[in-house]
Design an enzyme around this catalytic site. Structure first.
Site, mmCIF file in Angstrom:
data_model
loop_
_atom_site.group_PDB
_atom_site.id
_atom_site.type_symbol
_atom_site.label_atom_id
_atom_site.label_comp_id
_atom_site.label_asym_id
_atom_site.label_seq_id
_atom_site.Cartn_x
_atom_site.Cartn_y
_atom_site.Cartn_z
ATOM 1 N N LYS A 1 -2.989 -8.501 26.374
ATOM 2 C CA LYS A 1 -4.051 -9.136 25.592
ATOM 3 C C LYS A 1 -4.819 -10.138 26.453
ATOM 4 O O LYS A 1 -4.242 -10.704 27.387
ATOM 5 C CB LYS A 1 -3.445 -9.894 24.396
ATOM 6 C CG LYS A 1 -2.901 -9.026 23.288
ATOM 7 C CD LYS A 1 -2.315 -9.882 22.178
ATOM 8 C CE LYS A 1 -1.744 -9.031 21.047
ATOM 9 N NZ LYS A 1 -2.739 -8.231 20.348
ATOM 10 N N ARG B 1 3.944 -0.904 14.912
ATOM 11 C CA ARG B 1 4.224 0.367 14.221
ATOM 12 C C ARG B 1 5.433 1.070 14.832
ATOM 13 O O ARG B 1 6.152 1.786 14.150
ATOM 14 C CB ARG B 1 2.965 1.237 14.240
ATOM 15 C CG ARG B 1 2.530 1.682 15.600
ATOM 16 C CD ARG B 1 1.073 2.131 15.641
ATOM 17 N NE ARG B 1 0.140 1.007 15.550
ATOM 18 C CZ ARG B 1 -1.190 1.131 15.520
ATOM 19 N NH1 ARG B 1 -1.752 2.327 15.564
ATOM 20 N NH2 ARG B 1 -1.964 0.069 15.430
HETATM 21 N N1 BES Z 1 -0.002 -8.209 16.475
HETATM 22 C C1 BES Z 1 -1.201 -7.493 16.706
HETATM 23 C C2 BES Z 1 -2.192 -7.592 15.535
HETATM 24 C C3 BES Z 1 -2.729 -8.963 15.275
HETATM 25 C C4 BES Z 1 -3.858 -9.409 15.923
HETATM 26 C C5 BES Z 1 -2.137 -9.793 14.345
HETATM 27 C C6 BES Z 1 -4.363 -10.671 15.665
HETATM 28 C C7 BES Z 1 -2.641 -11.048 14.088
HETATM 29 C C8 BES Z 1 -3.749 -11.490 14.743
HETATM 30 C C9 BES Z 1 -0.887 -6.016 16.924
HETATM 31 O O1 BES Z 1 0.323 -5.757 17.546
HETATM 32 C C10 BES Z 1 -1.949 -5.473 17.803
HETATM 33 O O2 BES Z 1 -2.026 -5.882 18.924
HETATM 34 N N2 BES Z 1 -2.749 -4.561 17.266
HETATM 35 C C11 BES Z 1 -3.806 -3.971 17.996
HETATM 36 C C12 BES Z 1 -3.749 -2.482 17.766
HETATM 37 C C13 BES Z 1 -4.621 -1.694 18.690
HETATM 38 C C14 BES Z 1 -4.104 -1.780 20.101
HETATM 39 C C15 BES Z 1 -4.631 -0.261 18.223
HETATM 40 C C16 BES Z 1 -5.111 -4.561 17.483
HETATM 41 O O3 BES Z 1 -5.206 -4.881 16.291
HETATM 42 O O4 BES Z 1 -6.007 -4.754 18.285
HETATM 43 MN MN MN Z 2 0.169 -5.833 19.656
#
Ligand code: BES
Ligand code: MN
Ligand code: ZN
Length: 500
Positions: free
Chosen positions: A277, A351
């Site tokens: 990230k 997931r």
């Molecule tokens: N934990 C994150 C989602 C999230 C983002 C929760 C911001 C709370 C605040 C999750 O694991 C994630 O990174 N999701 C990605 C999925 C994508 C890579 C398909 C997302 O939402 O960008």
């Molecule tokens: Mn994630």
């Protein structure tokens, strides 16, 4: 954490101490006991209301210091608006509004549990008490310079509810208090820093539920390898902190009766892994275990109030880190279900964790239904903001019940679609499926992924990325971690799955 609101009950006729809190409707009418307690101060209220343009709207407050003709040192009139439209959640808000008026340090307060059309029910009365305690919550464990009575110091209050039926109010108070404790446990877990709260420590804290008679089973890496939980283990393999799965069982109903089940995403920190990230706000990813926190808080609430239900809570605890041993985009893992998954993006890790825990619960627990909670996608915030959690379900009855429990508790959900056209988007050219579905409908393809692991069990998925943490402050929550879901699911259980 500071939870220093003491609550007691007195009869309507008691002389109020400290601050008196009274309720009126949008016609500035008071109930008979309140009118009696106010005496000649009723006129003062009318004048102050006019001067302050107070119209008695729900949650509005009129604050009068040193009110003439009253024993109380301060009078707070809270508007109840149109009283026929009030939901239980409104009473929580009233408590929050009252607590918001308190200054740091000790204060005494008497709350008249009466609406213009008569005494509040015991349930409504204790909801105000819950709202007070939830509002007063503060996560200050790591502040070394806190002092009572100073700005930013802890709130301490001694609150007496003046009620019509003392016995009923006292009886309703304990169970409601246990639900508040559950919310506070969930908030604490979400607020804890990730160097303190890693999978093993989280499992240790969940194990404290044993004191309440909850059976807690902790699966370590070896046990999960034996079960074939390759999806969950793949996420944790880049971390120095070993993964855990925790199964909690509360048996409050007949032996052998199928339990209800709650499953939580417990990513103690989500760097994204190799698909790392960006740095901005990455610290928020300490809250990526908000689903698991809710499940622990809920199990506390159910066990502590001795709910007449069989309930199972299951949480998958991992840390998603980049490392020489971390999983790569392109890797193919085999889940406990036997289905294979091609990893496209290591940041779509929640997931993968839930896939194995959902399958475990569906197969081993055979619950009546399962509800999972997960801070799963950023996309759900794009769709719904921070006001509703996204709900996905394969069962209309369960979805309907969650929707209603959401409105009653104020922890709202909004139903989102599922369908074969969306499901297709996660088919993979190399494995049974891939872990992302492309740019569009990101919350939906995540839910479709989960549905492939529920094995037909009635199921609902709550995407709480927008509601579990960082949401705007409210009357009943001033903390980053909200504890979202504990009250919603306690309500669901109380309304539909508990023997009365
Ligand atoms: N934990 C994150 C989602 C999230 C983002 C929760 C911001 C709370 C605040 C999750 O694991 C994630 O990174 N999701 C990605 C999925 C994508 C890579 C398909 C997302 O939402 O960008
Ligand atoms: Mn994630
Ligand atoms: Zn995540």
């Amino acid at each position: 954490m500071s939870d220093a609101v003491k609550v007691g009950f007195v009869p309507f006729s008691a002389v109020p101490r400290g601050t008196l809190v009274a309720f009126c409707d949008d016609g500035l009418r008071f109930g008979p006991a309140t009118a009696k307690a106010l005496g000649s101060a009723v006129d003062l209220v009318k004048r102050a209301a006019e001067a302050g343009q107070f119209k008695g709207k729900t949650g509005a407050a009129l604050d009068i210091l040193a009110p003439e003709g009253l024993n109380a040192s301060r009078l707070i009139v809270i508007g109840a608006g149109k009283t026929s439209a009030l939901k239980l959640n409104d009473f929580l808000k009233f408590g929050g509004v009252a607590a918001g008026k308190l200054k740091a340090g000790a204060s005494a307060m008497t709350i008249m549990a009466e609406l213009p059309d008569g005494a509040m029910t015991a349930e409504q009365t204790v909801a105000i008490g819950s709202g007070l305690r939830l509002r007063a919550y503060k996560f200050d464990r790591y502040k070394t310079k806190k002092k009572d009575g100073e700005e930013g110091g802890a709130l301490r209050a001694d609150v007496a509810f003046a009620v019509a039926d003392l016995a009923a109010a006292k009886k309703a108070f304990a169970p409601a208090g246990h639900v508040v404790e559950g919310v506070i446990i969930a908030r604490d877990l979400v607020n804890e820093p990730p160097n303190v709260l890693f999978p093993e420590e989280f499992a240790r804290r969940a194990s404290q539920l044993r004191k309440l008679g909850v059976k807690v089973e902790v699966l370590d890496v070896k046990a999960m390898q034996k079960l074939g939980m390759g999806a969950l283990l793949g996420v944790g393999q880049g971390s120095a902190r070993p993964s855990r799965t925790v199964i909690m069982r509360w048996d409050g109903a007949k032996k052998g009766e199928a339990p209800v089940a709650f499953v939580g995403k417990g990513v103690c920190f989500d760097t994204g892994g190799i698909s790392i990230k960006p740095a901005g706000s990455m610290e928020d990813m300490k809250g990526d275990m908000g689903g698991a926190a809710c499940v622990v808080g809920l199990m506390h609430a159910l066990a502590a109030r001795k709910a007449k239900v069989n309930a199972v809570g299951a949480i998958g605890l991992v840390e998603n880190m980049p490392d020489g041993n971390a999983q790569r985009p392109g890797d193919i893992v085999t889940s406990m279900s036997g289905q294979t998954i091609e990893i496209i993006n290591t940041d779509a890790e929640g997931r993968l964790v839930l896939a194995d825990v959902l399958w475990y619960v569906a197969k081993r627990v055979k619950p009546k239904f399962m509800v999972d909670l997960a801070t799963l996608t950023g996309a759900i915030m794009v769709a719904l903001g921070t006001e509703h959690a996204g709900m996905f379900s394969n069962n209309d009855e369960l979805a309907e019940r969650l929707l209603t429990a959401g409105i009653e508790s104020g922890e709202k959900v909004w139903r989102m679609p599922l369908g074969p056209e969306y499901d297709k988007l996660i088919d993979s050219q190399f494995a049974d499926m891939k872990n992302t579905g492309g740019r569009h409908g990101g919350s939906i393809t995540a839910a479709q992924f989960l549905q492939r692991f529920v094995d037909g069990t009635p199921w609902a998925h709550l995407d709480i990325a927008g509601t579990a943490m960082g949401a705007p402050k409210t009357d009943i929550n001033q903390s980053w971690g909200s504890g979202y879901g504990v009250r919603l699911l306690d309500r669901l259980v109380a309304d539909h799955y508990e023997r009365k």
